[in-house]
Design a protein around this motif. Structure first.
Motif, PDB file in Angstrom:
ATOM      1  N   ILE A  78       0.870  -1.175   0.000  1.00 37.77           N
ATOM      2  CA  ILE A  78       0.000   0.000   0.000  1.00 37.77           C
ATOM      3  C   ILE A  78       0.908   1.227   0.000  1.00 37.77           C
ATOM      4  N   ASP A  79       0.393   2.329  -0.509  1.00 40.16           N
ATOM      5  CA  ASP A  79       1.144   3.588  -0.496  1.00 40.16           C
ATOM      6  C   ASP A  79       0.527   4.443   0.603  1.00 40.16           C
ATOM      7  N   PHE A  80       1.173   4.460   1.757  1.00 38.92           N
ATOM      8  CA  PHE A  80       0.636   5.122   2.940  1.00 38.92           C
ATOM      9  C   PHE A  80       1.239   6.508   3.085  1.00 38.92           C
ATOM     10  N   PRO A  81       0.431   7.505   3.487  1.00 40.94           N
ATOM     11  CA  PRO A  81       0.953   8.868   3.620  1.00 40.94           C
ATOM     12  C   PRO A  81       2.179   8.929   4.529  1.00 40.94           C
ATOM     13  N   VAL A  82       3.132   9.729   4.146  1.00 47.20           N
ATOM     14  CA  VAL A  82       4.381   9.999   4.854  1.00 47.20           C
ATOM     15  C   VAL A  82       5.318   8.782   4.824  1.00 47.20           C
ATOM     16  N   LEU A  83       4.811   7.591   5.113  1.00 45.40           N
ATOM     17  CA  LEU A  83       5.653   6.405   5.202  1.00 45.40           C
ATOM     18  C   LEU A  83       6.000   5.814   3.846  1.00 45.40           C
ATOM     19  N   GLY A  84       5.171   6.057   2.825  1.00 44.01           N
ATOM     20  CA  GLY A  84       5.419   5.520   1.490  1.00 44.01           C
ATOM     21  C   GLY A  84       4.922   4.095   1.334  1.00 44.01           C
ATOM     22  N   LYS A  85       5.599   3.323   0.479  1.00 45.65           N
ATOM     23  CA  LYS A  85       5.193   1.936   0.195  1.00 45.65           C
ATOM     24  C   LYS A  85       5.481   1.042   1.392  1.00 45.65           C
ATOM     25  N   ILE A  86       4.441   0.283   1.772  1.00 41.35           N
ATOM     26  CA  ILE A  86       4.571  -0.658   2.895  1.00 41.35           C
ATOM     27  C   ILE A  86       4.027  -2.005   2.441  1.00 41.35           C
ATOM     28  N   LYS A  87       4.820  -3.070   2.628  1.00 44.30           N
ATOM     29  CA  LYS A  87       4.416  -4.428   2.248  1.00 44.30           C
ATOM     30  C   LYS A  87       3.509  -5.002   3.332  1.00 44.30           C
ATOM     31  N   VAL A  88       2.211  -5.204   2.998  1.00 43.65           N
ATOM     32  CA  VAL A  88       1.255  -5.756   3.959  1.00 43.65           C
ATOM     33  C   VAL A  88       0.648  -7.070   3.462  1.00 43.65           C
ATOM     34  N   GLY A  89       0.827  -7.388   2.182  1.00 48.13           N
ATOM     35  CA  GLY A  89       0.292  -8.630   1.621  1.00 48.13           C
ATOM     36  C   GLY A  89       0.888  -9.842   2.320  1.00 48.13           C
ATOM     37  N   GLY A  90       0.042 -10.784   2.681  1.00 41.87           N
ATOM     38  CA  GLY A  90       0.484 -11.984   3.381  1.00 41.87           C
ATOM     39  C   GLY A  90       0.489 -11.853   4.888  1.00 41.87           C
ATOM     40  N   LEU A  91       0.281 -10.631   5.380  1.00 43.08           N
ATOM     41  CA  LEU A  91       0.228 -10.414   6.828  1.00 43.08           C
ATOM     42  C   LEU A  91      -1.208 -10.522   7.331  1.00 43.08           C
ATOM     43  N   THR A  92      -1.360 -10.844   8.598  1.00 42.77           N
ATOM     44  CA  THR A  92      -2.682 -10.815   9.223  1.00 42.77           C
ATOM     45  C   THR A  92      -2.990  -9.364   9.590  1.00 42.77           C
ATOM     46  N   ARG A  93      -4.215  -9.125   9.973  1.00 42.31           N
ATOM     47  CA  ARG A  93      -4.620  -7.782  10.408  1.00 42.31           C
ATOM     48  C   ARG A  93      -3.770  -7.329  11.593  1.00 42.31           C
ATOM     49  N   ASP A  94      -3.575  -8.212  12.584  1.00 43.88           N
ATOM     50  CA  ASP A  94      -2.779  -7.878  13.775  1.00 43.88           C
ATOM     51  C   ASP A  94      -1.317  -7.606  13.422  1.00 43.88           C
ATOM     52  N   GLU A  95      -0.753  -8.399  12.507  1.00 46.31           N
ATOM     53  CA  GLU A  95       0.636  -8.180  12.096  1.00 46.31           C
ATOM     54  C   GLU A  95       0.780  -6.833  11.382  1.00 46.31           C
ATOM     55  N   THR A  96      -0.221  -6.465  10.580  1.00 45.25           N
ATOM     56  CA  THR A  96      -0.190  -5.178   9.881  1.00 45.25           C
ATOM     57  C   THR A  96      -0.293  -4.027  10.873  1.00 45.25           C
ATOM     58  N   ILE A  97      -1.153  -4.174  11.870  1.00 46.85           N
ATOM     59  CA  ILE A  97      -1.268  -3.142  12.914  1.00 46.85           C
ATOM     60  C   ILE A  97       0.072  -2.958  13.616  1.00 46.85           C
ATOM     61  N   ASN A  98       0.717  -4.053  13.989  1.00 48.71           N
ATOM     62  CA  ASN A  98       2.012  -3.976  14.678  1.00 48.71           C
ATOM     63  C   ASN A  98       3.086  -3.361  13.777  1.00 48.71           C
ATOM     64  N   LEU A  99       3.062  -3.690  12.486  1.00 45.87           N
ATOM     65  CA  LEU A  99       4.026  -3.121  11.540  1.00 45.87           C
ATOM     66  C   LEU A  99       3.854  -1.605  11.447  1.00 45.87           C
ATOM     67  N   LEU A 100       2.617  -1.147  11.300  1.00 46.63           N
ATOM     68  CA  LEU A 100       2.370   0.291  11.215  1.00 46.63           C
ATOM     69  C   LEU A 100       2.753   1.006  12.509  1.00 46.63           C
ATOM     70  N   LYS A 101       2.428   0.396  13.642  1.00 48.24           N
ATOM     71  CA  LYS A 101       2.807   1.002  14.932  1.00 48.24           C
ATOM     72  C   LYS A 101       4.321   1.167  15.029  1.00 48.24           C
ATOM     73  N   SER A 102       5.056   0.152  14.584  1.00 54.19           N
ATOM     74  CA  SER A 102       6.520   0.219  14.678  1.00 54.19           C
ATOM     75  C   SER A 102       7.094   1.275  13.743  1.00 54.19           C
ATOM     76  N   LYS A 103       6.436   1.519  12.610  1.00 54.39           N
ATOM     77  CA  LYS A 103       6.917   2.540  11.679  1.00 54.39           C
ATOM     78  C   LYS A 103       6.537   3.955  12.137  1.00 54.39           C
ATOM     79  N   LEU A 104       5.443   4.069  12.877  1.00 55.75           N
ATOM     80  CA  LEU A 104       4.971   5.381  13.324  1.00 55.75           C
ATOM     81  C   LEU A 104       5.615   5.841  14.627  1.00 55.75           C
ATOM     82  N   SER A 105       5.863   4.889  15.530  1.00 58.55           N
ATOM     83  CA  SER A 105       6.334   5.252  16.868  1.00 58.55           C
ATOM     84  C   SER A 105       7.794   4.881  17.029  1.00 58.55           C
ATOM     85  N   PRO A 106       8.568   5.715  17.634  1.00 59.07           N
ATOM     86  CA  PRO A 106       8.289   7.019  18.228  1.00 59.07           C
ATOM     87  C   PRO A 106       8.585   8.183  17.281  1.00 59.07           C
ATOM     88  N   GLU A 107       9.072   7.888  16.066  1.00 57.03           N
ATOM     89  CA  GLU A 107       9.526   8.960  15.177  1.00 57.03           C
ATOM     90  C   GLU A 107       8.435   9.966  14.821  1.00 57.03           C
TER      91      GLU A 107
END
Length: 150
Positions: A67-96
């Motif tokens: 997906i092309d997410f604002p500010v973060l750019g391209k993020i690979k989420v295919g093949g992940l579960t919903r929970d894994e995607t949530i954790n991935l986004l949290k790690s990319k957003l926090s604390p920066e």
């Protein structure tokens, strides 16, 4: 009789290409999350103004599972579960970018198919990732009187 102890009600939805993800980021600092929650509006071609209610932006998972997410750019989420995607986004957003972000993901085009001797067989979009067989049959207009069980 069904042994309820052997029935598993847990499942994990896997994100795949062509899924439409509705992603909402929240935190105590409202200004910090604003760039990550883009609103989608319809523009009138005659008056060049926004019409209707603003909706949450959806993100299409492309054929590469990204997906092309604002500010973060391209993020690979295919093949992940919903929970894994949530954790991935949290790690990319926090604390920066955001302190203690809360991420909510919903598959906006989640669908099921009902086939067989029902009044309206076909595919149906549902608002969440869970549906009972009885609810699915109700969407399809119930089983026909001519249906048989074997």
């Amino acid at each position: 009789m069904i042994d309820q102890e052997k029935v598993s009600n847990s499942f994990k939805t896997i994100i795949k290409p062509d899924d439409l993800l509705q992603i909402t980021i929240t935190a105590l600092d409202i200004e910090a999350v604003r760039p990550f929650n883009l609103a989608a509006v319809n523009l009138s071609s005659t008056s060049n103004t926004a019409v209707g209610q603003a909706q949450q932006q959806t993100y299409l998972v492309d054929t590469n599972g990204e997906i092309d997410f604002p500010v973060l750019g391209k993020i690979k989420v295919g093949g992940l579960t919903r929970d894994e995607t949530i954790n991935l986004l949290k790690s990319k957003l926090s604390p920066e970018y955001i302190k203690d972000p809360n991420v909510n993901i919903r598959i906006a085009n989640y669908k099921i198919s009902v086939l067989g001797d029902v009044n309206r067989p076909g595919s149906y979009n549902i608002p969440n990732e869970r549906i009972t067989i009885l609810d699915a049959l109700a969407l399809a207009g119930d089983v026909r009187i001519s249906a048989t069980t074997k």
